[in-house]
Design a protein around this motif. Structure first.
Motif, short mmCIF file in Angstrom:
data_model
loop_
_atom_site.label_atom_id
_atom_site.label_comp_id
_atom_site.label_asym_id
_atom_site.label_seq_id
_atom_site.Cartn_x
_atom_site.Cartn_y
_atom_site.Cartn_z
N TRP A 104 71.55 1.20 -55.62
CA TRP A 104 71.17 0.16 -54.67
C TRP A 104 71.09 0.73 -53.26
O TRP A 104 70.21 0.34 -52.48
N LEU A 105 71.99 1.63 -52.93
CA LEU A 105 71.92 2.29 -51.62
C LEU A 105 70.64 3.10 -51.50
O LEU A 105 69.99 3.11 -50.46
N LEU A 106 70.27 3.77 -52.59
CA LEU A 106 69.02 4.54 -52.60
C LEU A 106 67.82 3.62 -52.39
O LEU A 106 66.93 3.92 -51.59
N LYS A 107 67.79 2.51 -53.13
CA LYS A 107 66.65 1.58 -53.02
C LYS A 107 66.52 1.06 -51.59
O LYS A 107 65.43 1.04 -51.02
N ALA A 108 67.64 0.59 -51.04
CA ALA A 108 67.59 0.04 -49.68
C ALA A 108 67.31 1.15 -48.67
O ALA A 108 66.55 0.94 -47.71
N GLY A 109 67.90 2.31 -48.87
CA GLY A 109 67.68 3.44 -47.96
C GLY A 109 66.23 3.89 -47.96
O GLY A 109 65.66 4.20 -46.92
N GLU A 110 65.61 3.92 -49.15
CA GLU A 110 64.21 4.31 -49.25
C GLU A 110 63.30 3.32 -48.52
O GLU A 110 62.20 3.66 -48.11
N ARG A 111 63.77 2.09 -48.38
CA ARG A 111 63.00 1.07 -47.67
C ARG A 111 63.34 1.03 -46.19
O ARG A 111 62.92 0.14 -45.47
N GLY A 112 64.16 2.02 -45.74
CA GLY A 112 64.42 2.16 -44.32
C GLY A 112 65.69 1.53 -43.80
O GLY A 112 65.92 1.49 -42.59
#
Length: 181
Positions: A104-112
């Motif tokens: 989830w951190l990766l998903k949100a991080g990839e979205r900035g």
């Protein structure tokens, strides 16, 4: 007196927001807001799902319940709601469920989302839920636009009298990256 509403998730959500904030002729009433958020959430309204998670996390209109908050945030996160992806990652991370938090951190991080990128940096730096990797940590911190003097919270664990003690402590990114423990 029950007001008449269309069977419409957005209308339910707006009504919930009116009760939550006490606007448009509604008196602020968190419990009433939760009722309307739930009606919208039952129809898959991502912002309502997120708002229910927030209410459960903060005990607004319902008893505070971190597990219930994670469930509501997760439902919205699965619909692609950025703030919910951030909150799921944050709560899972804070409750020592790092392996579940990282995706989830990766998903949100990839979205900035900078907060998720910083937390992901913490995971790589300390080996929480992923293999310890300082280069990945530096890249995550860089993506999150964090300088080396930025304050962060790090989970510190030590064994005292055979019992493992864990707590979050404040330090700086630079201290962690350039001081081996």
């Amino acid at each position: 007196i029950m007001e008449k509403y269309d069977d419409d998730a957005e209308t339910y959500y707006r009504t919930a927001e009116d009760y939550y904030w006490g606007r448009n002729g509604k008196t602020q009433d968190y419990a009433e807001a939760v009722k309307w958020y739930r009606k919208a959430a039952e129809q898959g309204h991502a912002k309502a799902l997120y708002s229910l998670g927030y209410c459960y996390e903060n005990g607004e209109g319902v008893d505070e319940d971190e597990d219930e908050a994670i469930e509501w945030y997760l439902k919205a996160a699965e619909l692609g709601h950025l703030e919910s992806q951030t909150e799921v990652g944050r709560l899972l991370w804070l409750t020592n469920q790092e392996e579940e938090a990282v995706p989830w951190l990766l998903k949100a991080g990839e979205r900035g989302d900078a907060a998720s990128q910083r937390r992901l940096g913490d995971c790589y730096e300390q080996g929480y839920g992923v293999d310890k990797d300082k280069n990945e940590a530096i890249m995550a911190y860089n993506d999150g636009i964090v300088d080396l003097h930025a304050p962060i919270r790090v989970r510190f664990t030590k064994t005292v009298d055979g019992k493992e003690i864990s707590r979050l402590v404040w330090c700086t990114v630079g201290f962690i990256l350039f001081n081996e423990s």
